[in-house]
Scaffold this active site. Structure first.
Site, PDB file in Angstrom:
ATOM      1  N   LYS A  94      85.247  29.127  99.125  1.00 49.26           N
ATOM      2  CA  LYS A  94      84.172  29.381  98.155  1.00 49.26           C
ATOM      3  C   LYS A  94      83.602  30.743  98.524  1.00 49.26           C
ATOM      4  CE  LYS A  94      79.990  27.147  96.416  1.00 49.26           C
ATOM      5  NZ  LYS A  94      78.832  27.599  97.210  1.00 49.26           N
ATOM      6  N   GLY A 155      69.028  27.223  94.753  1.00 45.20           N
ATOM      7  CA  GLY A 155      67.824  26.569  95.275  1.00 45.20           C
ATOM      8  C   GLY A 155      66.651  26.587  94.312  1.00 45.20           C
ATOM      9  N   GLY A 183      71.444  26.252  91.020  1.00 46.68           N
ATOM     10  CA  GLY A 183      70.392  26.281  90.009  1.00 46.68           C
ATOM     11  C   GLY A 183      70.155  24.963  89.303  1.00 46.68           C
ATOM     12  N   THR A 205      70.885  21.364  97.168  1.00 43.73           N
ATOM     13  CA  THR A 205      69.443  21.173  97.347  1.00 43.73           C
ATOM     14  C   THR A 205      68.876  20.015  96.524  1.00 43.73           C
ATOM     15  OG1 THR A 205      69.297  23.545  97.706  1.00 43.73           O
ATOM     16  CG2 THR A 205      67.230  22.394  97.325  1.00 43.73           C
TER      17      THR A 205
END
Lengths: 259, 65
Positions: A94, A155, A183, A205
């Site tokens: 990634k 985040g 997001g 998150t």
């Protein structure tokens, strides 16, 4: 079932492994959501026994997707990818290149250059990018088959900041695997991007910091599944005006008005 | 010999990457090494020499998003 980089998966949820309250919390979130791919990083060992997290990863028995988080240059990202391949024994990476300190927006120039180098070196590159269509095209031209556009800054939990651009990207790149990365704050956000036809959602998150992370992971799994089913079933077009769903013919008490 | 390991200057007597990782107590296969921003593959630790002012990075699997 769907194909990603030559592998078959049931789940379209990719789960991050960071910010959980405990290793047990991460384990439960993975199990309860059915996530089959988990992202990891490489860092300096600061304290304690560094092999413990490695042992947990093996126990999870999932496909690992290492990242190059916080890399500031092409060379840093490429070297981190090589080190990840050495440890995790995978050619998946990634690819992340930070371009802006405030938004943590990826540096598209470094991203494309690093992607080109890593693809030539046999990597399957998952580039973390903005919703920019031209950057997406350059990455595909560099050999990327998978793209990871953000929904909003990492985040932030905002959901899609630019739905039109993401919709356009999906329409213009029907062949690429498009996975929303960053997001997403709520299960409804995940359902929305899946309804647009994105192939998967990457989360960290929103799950890890939930009061009940395993429960939230499962909630997202349902939302992703629902959004995908909605997309496959075909959403109705939006209209500007009302259209009655009950037949007009045979309406009770109706009478032809006479002048 | 003065080298930098994970951002910290150190004086070491180790001559190879294999000796450096042993000296620091790394065992098993859960870490990766880079020298001067180039990855040193696991199989090349013994033959990779360490020189004055080298910058060595040793990384382990960690949580990530």
């Amino acid at each position: 079932m769907w194909q990603l980089a030559g592998k078959t998966f049931n789940s379209r949820l990719i789960l991050g492994s960071s910010r959980y309250r405990s290793p047990g919390n991460l384990r439960d979130a993975v199990k309860r959501s059915g996530a089959e791919i988990v992202t990891v990083s490489l860092r300096r060992q600061m304290t304690g026994d560094g092999s413990k997290f490695w042992d947990l990863l093996r126990e999870l028995n999932v496909t690992l997707l290492p990242n190059t988080a916080n890399c500031r240059s092409v060379q840093e990202a490429v070297t981190t990818a090589h080190m990840a391949r050495d440890v995790f024994k995978t050619n998946w990476i990634k690819l992340e290149t930070v371009g802006d300190e405030y938004t943590l927006q990826p540096d598209p120039f470094a991203l494309v250059e690093a992607a080109r180098i890593l693809i030539a070196d046999g990597f399957e590159v998952f580039p973390y990018m903005t919703e920019d269509l031209v950057v997406a095209e350059r990455l595909v031209a560099a050999g990327c088959k998978i793209l990871m556009p953000w929904a909003a800054p990492i985040g932030s939990g905002q959901g899609m900041a630019n739905p039109l651009a993401l919709k356009t990207m999906r329409a213009r790149m029907p062949e690429a695997n498009l996975i929303i990365d960053a997001g997403i704050g709520a299960p409804s956000h995940a359902a929305q991007v899946m309804e647009l036809g994105f192939d998967g959602v990457m989360l960290d998150t929103a799950v890890a910091l939930a009061d009940d992370a395993p429960k939230m992971a499962e909630a997202f799994a349902h939302a992703i599944k629902a959004g995908r089913m909605g997309y496959e079933a075909g959403l109705m077009p939006k209209r500007e005006f009302a259209e009655p769903s009950t037949p007009i013919i045979g309406t009770p008490f109706w009478k032809e008005k006479t002048a | 010999m003065k080298v930098t390991i994970n951002g910290e200057e150190k004086n070491i007597s180790a001559a190879t990457i294999a000796e450096v990782v042993t000296m620091l107590g790394y065992e098993g296969d859960y870490f990766a090494v880079a020298k001067n921003l180039t990855c040193v593959p696991r199989g090349q630790y013994a033959e990779t020499q360490v020189s004055e002012n080298d910058e060595i990075e040793i990384l382990i699997p960690m949580q990530g998003g």
